[in-house]
Every structure is written in C-alpha cells, then in structure tokens.
Design a protein around this motif. Structure first.
Motif, PDB file in Angstrom:
ATOM      1  N   SER A   9       0.834  -1.194   0.000  1.00 28.61           N
ATOM      2  CA  SER A   9       0.000   0.000   0.000  1.00 28.61           C
ATOM      3  C   SER A   9       0.867   1.241   0.000  1.00 28.61           C
ATOM      4  CB  SER A   9      -0.908  -0.008   1.229  1.00 28.61           C
ATOM      5  OG  SER A   9      -0.150   0.160   2.389  1.00 28.61           O
ATOM      6  N   PRO A  10       0.337   2.369  -0.483  1.00 28.98           N
ATOM      7  CA  PRO A  10       1.121   3.593  -0.506  1.00 28.98           C
ATOM      8  C   PRO A  10       1.583   4.030   0.871  1.00 28.98           C
ATOM      9  CG  PRO A  10      -0.872   3.823  -1.842  1.00 28.98           C
ATOM     10  CD  PRO A  10      -1.002   2.547  -1.086  1.00 28.98           C
ATOM     11  N   SER A  11       0.853   3.617   1.923  1.00 28.34           N
ATOM     12  CA  SER A  11       1.222   4.063   3.253  1.00 28.34           C
ATOM     13  C   SER A  11       2.249   3.162   3.926  1.00 28.34           C
ATOM     14  CB  SER A  11      -0.034   4.136   4.141  1.00 28.34           C
ATOM     15  OG  SER A  11      -0.627   2.868   4.258  1.00 28.34           O
ATOM     16  N   ALA A  12       2.616   2.030   3.288  1.00 27.97           N
ATOM     17  CA  ALA A  12       3.568   1.118   3.905  1.00 27.97           C
ATOM     18  C   ALA A  12       4.983   1.671   3.777  1.00 27.97           C
ATOM     19  CB  ALA A  12       3.480  -0.254   3.237  1.00 27.97           C
ATOM     20  N   PRO A  13       5.837   1.470   4.803  1.00 26.75           N
ATOM     21  CA  PRO A  13       7.225   1.921   4.692  1.00 26.75           C
ATOM     22  C   PRO A  13       7.917   1.248   3.511  1.00 26.75           C
ATOM     23  CG  PRO A  13       6.681   1.310   6.961  1.00 26.75           C
ATOM     24  CD  PRO A  13       5.544   0.868   6.104  1.00 26.75           C
ATOM     25  N   THR A  14       8.649   2.035   2.733  1.00 30.21           N
ATOM     26  CA  THR A  14       9.272   1.488   1.530  1.00 30.21           C
ATOM     27  C   THR A  14      10.778   1.352   1.633  1.00 30.21           C
ATOM     28  OG1 THR A  14       9.324   3.729   0.603  1.00 30.21           O
ATOM     29  CG2 THR A  14       7.456   2.330  -0.003  1.00 30.21           C
ATOM     30  N   PHE A  15      11.431   2.057   2.574  1.00 35.05           N
ATOM     31  CA  PHE A  15      12.885   1.939   2.698  1.00 35.05           C
ATOM     32  C   PHE A  15      13.285   2.289   4.124  1.00 35.05           C
ATOM     33  CE2 PHE A  15      11.965   6.278   1.428  1.00 35.05           C
ATOM     34  CZ  PHE A  15      12.786   7.049   2.229  1.00 35.05           C
ATOM     35  N   LYS A  16      14.558   2.004   4.452  1.00 35.28           N
ATOM     36  CA  LYS A  16      15.087   2.280   5.791  1.00 35.28           C
ATOM     37  C   LYS A  16      16.126   3.374   5.696  1.00 35.28           C
ATOM     38  CE  LYS A  16      15.773  -0.951   8.881  1.00 35.28           C
ATOM     39  NZ  LYS A  16      16.350  -2.075   9.690  1.00 35.28           N
ATOM     40  N   LEU A  17      15.947   4.414   6.526  1.00 34.99           N
ATOM     41  CA  LEU A  17      16.841   5.562   6.545  1.00 34.99           C
ATOM     42  C   LEU A  17      17.564   5.613   7.882  1.00 34.99           C
ATOM     43  CD1 LEU A  17      17.733   8.421   5.400  1.00 34.99           C
ATOM     44  CD2 LEU A  17      15.782   9.333   6.672  1.00 34.99           C
ATOM     45  N   ALA A  18      18.904   5.594   7.856  1.00 35.63           N
ATOM     46  CA  ALA A  18      19.712   5.707   9.071  1.00 35.63           C
ATOM     47  C   ALA A  18      20.263   7.119   9.173  1.00 35.63           C
ATOM     48  CB  ALA A  18      20.849   4.691   9.057  1.00 35.63           C
ATOM     49  N   ILE A  19      20.050   7.756  10.328  1.00 34.97           N
ATOM     50  CA  ILE A  19      20.579   9.100  10.575  1.00 34.97           C
ATOM     51  C   ILE A  19      21.873   8.960  11.360  1.00 34.97           C
ATOM     52  CG2 ILE A  19      20.101  11.358  11.595  1.00 34.97           C
ATOM     53  CD1 ILE A  19      17.126  10.656  11.509  1.00 34.97           C
ATOM     54  N   VAL A  20      22.984   9.423  10.781  1.00 34.97           N
ATOM     55  CA  VAL A  20      24.282   9.282  11.431  1.00 34.97           C
ATOM     56  C   VAL A  20      24.986  10.636  11.481  1.00 34.97           C
ATOM     57  CG1 VAL A  20      24.505   6.882  10.658  1.00 34.97           C
ATOM     58  CG2 VAL A  20      25.517   8.712   9.299  1.00 34.97           C
ATOM     59  N   GLY A  21      25.996  10.716  12.313  1.00 35.33           N
ATOM     60  CA  GLY A  21      26.767  11.947  12.459  1.00 35.33           C
ATOM     61  C   GLY A  21      27.470  11.947  13.804  1.00 35.33           C
ATOM     62  N   ARG A  22      28.342  12.909  14.001  1.00 33.48           N
ATOM     63  CA  ARG A  22      29.045  12.992  15.283  1.00 33.48           C
ATOM     64  C   ARG A  22      28.068  13.399  16.384  1.00 33.48           C
ATOM     65  NH1 ARG A  22      30.122  18.257  16.472  1.00 33.48           N
ATOM     66  NH2 ARG A  22      29.908  19.753  14.762  1.00 33.48           N
ATOM     67  N   PRO A  23      28.483  13.326  17.648  1.00 31.87           N
ATOM     68  CA  PRO A  23      27.551  13.651  18.737  1.00 31.87           C
ATOM     69  C   PRO A  23      27.054  15.096  18.691  1.00 31.87           C
ATOM     70  CG  PRO A  23      29.464  12.433  19.568  1.00 31.87           C
ATOM     71  CD  PRO A  23      29.758  12.787  18.143  1.00 31.87           C
ATOM     72  N   ASN A  24      25.807  15.280  19.118  1.00 28.14           N
ATOM     73  CA  ASN A  24      25.195  16.593  19.354  1.00 28.14           C
ATOM     74  C   ASN A  24      24.964  17.425  18.086  1.00 28.14           C
ATOM     75  OD1 ASN A  24      24.025  17.999  21.510  1.00 28.14           O
ATOM     76  ND2 ASN A  24      25.716  19.451  21.614  1.00 28.14           N
ATOM     77  N   VAL A  25      24.744  16.750  16.950  1.00 30.45           N
ATOM     78  CA  VAL A  25      24.406  17.500  15.737  1.00 30.45           C
ATOM     79  C   VAL A  25      22.895  17.565  15.530  1.00 30.45           C
ATOM     80  CG1 VAL A  25      26.591  16.988  14.603  1.00 30.45           C
ATOM     81  CG2 VAL A  25      24.635  15.459  14.243  1.00 30.45           C
ATOM     82  N   ALA A  93      25.152  -0.371   7.691  1.00 30.33           N
ATOM     83  CA  ALA A  93      25.216  -1.516   6.776  1.00 30.33           C
ATOM     84  C   ALA A  93      23.823  -2.036   6.426  1.00 30.33           C
ATOM     85  CB  ALA A  93      26.056  -2.627   7.400  1.00 30.33           C
ATOM     86  N   GLU A  94      22.878  -1.940   7.352  1.00 31.84           N
ATOM     87  CA  GLU A  94      21.533  -2.481   7.123  1.00 31.84           C
ATOM     88  C   GLU A  94      20.591  -1.475   6.464  1.00 31.84           C
ATOM     89  OE1 GLU A  94      20.203  -3.734  10.932  1.00 31.84           O
ATOM     90  OE2 GLU A  94      21.460  -5.544  10.981  1.00 31.84           O
ATOM     91  N   ALA A  95      20.983  -0.204   6.424  1.00 38.99           N
ATOM     92  CA  ALA A  95      20.088   0.834   5.904  1.00 38.99           C
ATOM     93  C   ALA A  95      20.101   0.871   4.381  1.00 38.99           C
ATOM     94  CB  ALA A  95      20.490   2.193   6.465  1.00 38.99           C
ATOM     95  N   ASP A  96      18.984   1.321   3.813  1.00 34.74           N
ATOM     96  CA  ASP A  96      18.908   1.550   2.368  1.00 34.74           C
ATOM     97  C   ASP A  96      19.455   2.924   2.010  1.00 34.74           C
ATOM     98  OD1 ASP A  96      17.471  -0.932   1.778  1.00 34.74           O
ATOM     99  OD2 ASP A  96      15.774   0.021   2.794  1.00 34.74           O
ATOM    100  N   VAL A  97      19.275   3.868   2.935  1.00 31.69           N
ATOM    101  CA  VAL A  97      19.732   5.239   2.721  1.00 31.69           C
ATOM    102  C   VAL A  97      20.384   5.726   4.009  1.00 31.69           C
ATOM    103  CG1 VAL A  97      19.108   7.560   1.941  1.00 31.69           C
ATOM    104  CG2 VAL A  97      17.682   5.602   1.289  1.00 31.69           C
TER     105      VAL A  97
END
Length: 482
Positions: A9-25, A93-97
C-alpha cells in the motif's frame, strides 16, 4: 484456497533511513520530527543516544523506517564509545539510505571529514544534511559542507521544522525507486496455497482471549547493571542493544518487535532505576521517566533482579510500581550461572518473594542467565501464562454463585447490628481483572473483608500473579420489585 501477497500500500514503509553523524548534531531531534513523537531523549549535552532506535517516519506522503544512532566517535578499542560506534556501523550496513548530518552552525569539523571519507568509500545511497541551518551562520556552515564530497547539502532545522521540503525532495526519488522494486517483486511472486488456521476448539465466551496476532507488550525493568539489555539481546538472538560492565548504559526505553517462539512480542529495554534521592542529573531523570512510561504502556513487566543482591529496597519499589500500574508481573533472577548452591538459593528467593511482595502472590519467579541464554524458554512460558491470566474474564453467573458461597462461608460484619448485604457482583473489565460488587453499605465494609474476597478470587479462579481491582457500589436490590 489460492493466496497472492497483497501489493504494498502507498502508506507502507518502503525503505530504511539511518541518521548518522558525530555527537550533538541533532540526530535525535530530527528522528523525533520524522516520527512525529518525542520517542528519543533529547538534551544539550552530547552522547545522549547510545542504542539504535527505530520508528516509522513520515514526511508528507513518504513512509519509511527511520533509525536514530549514537554519535560517531573515532575509536576502535573496546570502550563504551567504540561499542556504540560498532552499533552505528551495523545500522549503516543495514540501511537503504544514510543521512549524514552535520551541525551547520559549527561548520565542518575534522571528525565530520573523517566519517564523510568512510561513508564515501563505503558507497551506497548517502545524503548530506546540514542541521541547525536557520540564520546567517547556519547557511554559511551549510555551504561549507560541499567540501565533504557527498553531494549537495540539504539545509534544515530539525528543531524548528524548517527545510523539511528540501529533505522530502531528496527522499522522494529514492522512495519511488524502492516502491517500483517492491511492485515488481509482488507481480512476479508465485501463487501460494495457504492453509487456514486450524480451529482448536470453542472458547468459553466468559474467558478473555488475547489476539495471538497482536504483539504482547513487555517492559524489562530493574536496577542498573542487572543485565536488562543483555537479556533482551539473548531473547533477540543478536547483539542489538549496547551492553557492557558499566552500570547505566541504557538511557532510552527501546522497543523492539520480535518473534519469540512463534508468538509476536514487543520488548522494551529500559534504563536502570536507582533510588529517587540518587537521581540528580537531568539526563538520568529523563531516562527514568522514559522507563516509567514503558511500564505504563506494557502488558507484562519483567522485573529483573541480580542474584547477588535480590529483593533490595529498590527492587521492591519497582515491583510495587508495576502492580500499582495494573500490569502483570514476572520476577526474573539474572546471573544464575554465578550461583553455586542453586537449590538453597532458590528456596531463599521464593521465601523472600512471598514475604516481601505479598501483593504479587502467585506471580512467576524464573531464574535466567542472560549472558549464557539459559532459562529463556521458562521466561517465555511465564510471560504467556500471566498475560493470559491478565486478560481473563469470568462470567457473571459464575461470579455470583461464587459470591454466595463466600458470603455463606464468612458473612460480612454487622456494624451497629445492621447486616451488610452483598447483592451481586460482576467483572467490569480485564487487563487487569477488575470486579464490582453491589451492596447496601459499602462504606462500612472493612479492608480485611475485601482482602478475603480478593484472595478467594485468586484461589478459585486462578488469578495468581496479576493485580486484582475490587470496588463497591451502593445500590438497592434490583430484583426487589416493590
């Protein structure tokens, strides 16, 4: 009967996004913005996030899984920061984006350059985000991010919700690509014959039966360093949560959906709860508050004790809290592998449990070794048992026959010579089992008589190990048609 997997369905999650960066950004602030809830703890000091936290992200019409990660540190030893770094590497490693976030007000730092080089060599779909880009200083830092070689930076302010349309524009073509791939896989999937579930027999309509397809909500609570994260990792069968010899590693109440022995569960790992007087720092107060919310939303609370120091005052407070919140409770004693005389110690534990926690009479007491993965089957059976009891409903006819027998066995007192009459009773709800009795003078019934009735309900209807709520309502006899 032929079964074809439904199209996504259009509302289903389509990909996995990982947010990364140094601390406190501002990774956790962005995570909360995308999931639309304050799920992750946020504070001004760096390094608040330690474990991986997943949620369902929403940005306009886009739906995706978003992962909040610990701040990247340039370490590779066995320190706490290094273990946090390895968890973040796993998420990448597990993320799509991967969305690599920098602090636009601070500009590009050497640590940003180090991790940008690592991500660039890794390849894959990488987006560059410049958070805190509001104002002239923020825009200047966002322009500086071009030097990282990760493409055009996306300026935004997670705290104020600015620049989300630019993030949407960057994510939309990625979402379209994954949606097209999912549609292609669905179209090519072969038809499969799926047997209908076997009917095991009719249930008594008076018994509350939990939906087996709905995850059972479990909160694992206890004092710091009792082994809560290690236990959850053992149940998962993988190192999903950060663990180590340091006390107080876990800060967020992390919820993980798992299949445990063929039954879905959602397990919340919580921060260790110390005595209130010792909790001084703001961050620890936030962590404990997060754990208390997990207890309130749980169905079953696993109170984890350390075998070397079981049933201390704080353990009793935590177990009592779960009972007062109306949750089903399982007592689990961890680090059982370290105990030498197991049979004698088990007798001591059961005696202490019965003596110190009479309000949880009959609750399961299970011994486990999280680090060796022992006792998990017994723990699962105990959770399922108390969960079924917590959901139980008893027919009104059965209850009133039972009430008549109890009143005949031990009649209510007669203050001032006037007999208190219990007319009838019913179960008003389950989760936890709650009962309402109608009588002519409820204000004169002593607490001891209520305990007599509650203990009888536990004994005669198998309601051991769950809180029972019992209340009264003043009424006239409804069958007296005067």
């Amino acid at each position: 009967m032929a079964y074809r997997p439904p199209a996504m369905s259009p509302s289903a999650p389509t990909f996995k996004l990982a947010i990364v960066g140094r601390p406190n950004v501002g990774k956790s602030t962005l995570f909360n913005r995308l999931v639309g809830k304050r799920l992750a703890l946020v504070d001004d000091q760096p390094g608040v996030t330690r474990d991986l936290r997943e949620g369902e992200g929403k940005l306009a019409d886009l739906r995706f899984i978003v992962v909040d990660t610990a701040g990247l540190e340039d370490v590779d030893d066995d320190s706490l920061q290094a273990r946090m770094r390895r968890l973040t590497d796993r998420a990448v490693a597990e993320a799509d984006v991967v969305l690599f976030v920098i602090d636009a007000r601070a500009g590009v730092t050497p640590l940003d350059q180090t991790f940008a080089d690592i991500l660039r060599r890794r390849g894959g779909r990488i987006l560059l985000g410049a958070n805190k880009a509001e104002g002239r200083a923020g825009l200047s830092g966002a322009m500086e991010a071009y030097s990282l070689g990760l493409g055009e930076p996306i300026p935004f302010s997670a705290e104020h919700g600015e620049g989300m349309e630019a993030l949407y524009a960057a994510l939309q073509p990625i979402a379209d690509t994954f949606a097209d791939e999912a549609a292609l896989i669905t179209a090519q999937a072969p038809e499969t014959n799926v047997a209908l579930p076997e009917v095991l027999g009719e249930e008594d309509e008076s018994d509350g039966v939990a939906d087996p397809s709905r995850p059972i909500q479990i909160a694992v609570v206890g004092r710091p360093n009792a082994g809560k994260s290690t236990l959850v990792n053992a149940i998962l069968g993988e190192e999903r949560l950060l663990t180590g010899p340091e006390a107080g590693i876990t800060r967020d109440a992390i919820g993980l959906e798992i299949d445990w022995g063929g039954r879905p569960f959602r397990v919340f790992d919580t921060a260790g709860m110390r005595k209130k007087a010792r909790v001084q720092e703001k961050l620890e107060k936030l962590s404990v508050g997060d754990g208390l919310r997990a207890v309130r939303y749980a169905e079953v609370v696993v109170v984890l004790l350390d075998v070397a120091s079981s049933f201390e005052q704080q353990d009793l407070r935590i177990a009592d809290l779960a009972e007062r919140e109306g949750r089903a409770v399982v007592i689990a004693v961890n680090k059982w592998d370290l105990e030498k005389d197991k049979s004698a110690r088990l007798r001591e534990l059961r005696e202490a449990f019965d003596r110190l926690l009479p309000q949880l009479k009959g609750a399961p007491l299970v011994t486990v070794s999280a680090i060796e993965g022992r006792g998990l089957d017994r723990l699962r059976e105990a959770v399922l048992k108390v969960h079924a009891t917590w959901n139980r409903r008893i027919a009104t006819a059965k209850l009133n026959r039972w009430l008549g027998d109890r009143v005949a066995e031990h009649a209510p007192p007669a203050p001032s010579g006037r007999r208190i009459r219990l007319r009838y009773m019913t179960q008003v709800k389950s989760r936890p089992p709650s009962f309402l009795a109608f009588c002519n003078k409820p204000e004169d019934l002593p607490e001891s008589y209520t305990r007599f009735l509650v203990n009888g309900l536990r004994r005669d209807f198998g309601l051991d190990g769950v809180p029972i709520r019992f209340s009264y309502r003043k009424t006239e006899n409804p069958y007296d048609r005067k």
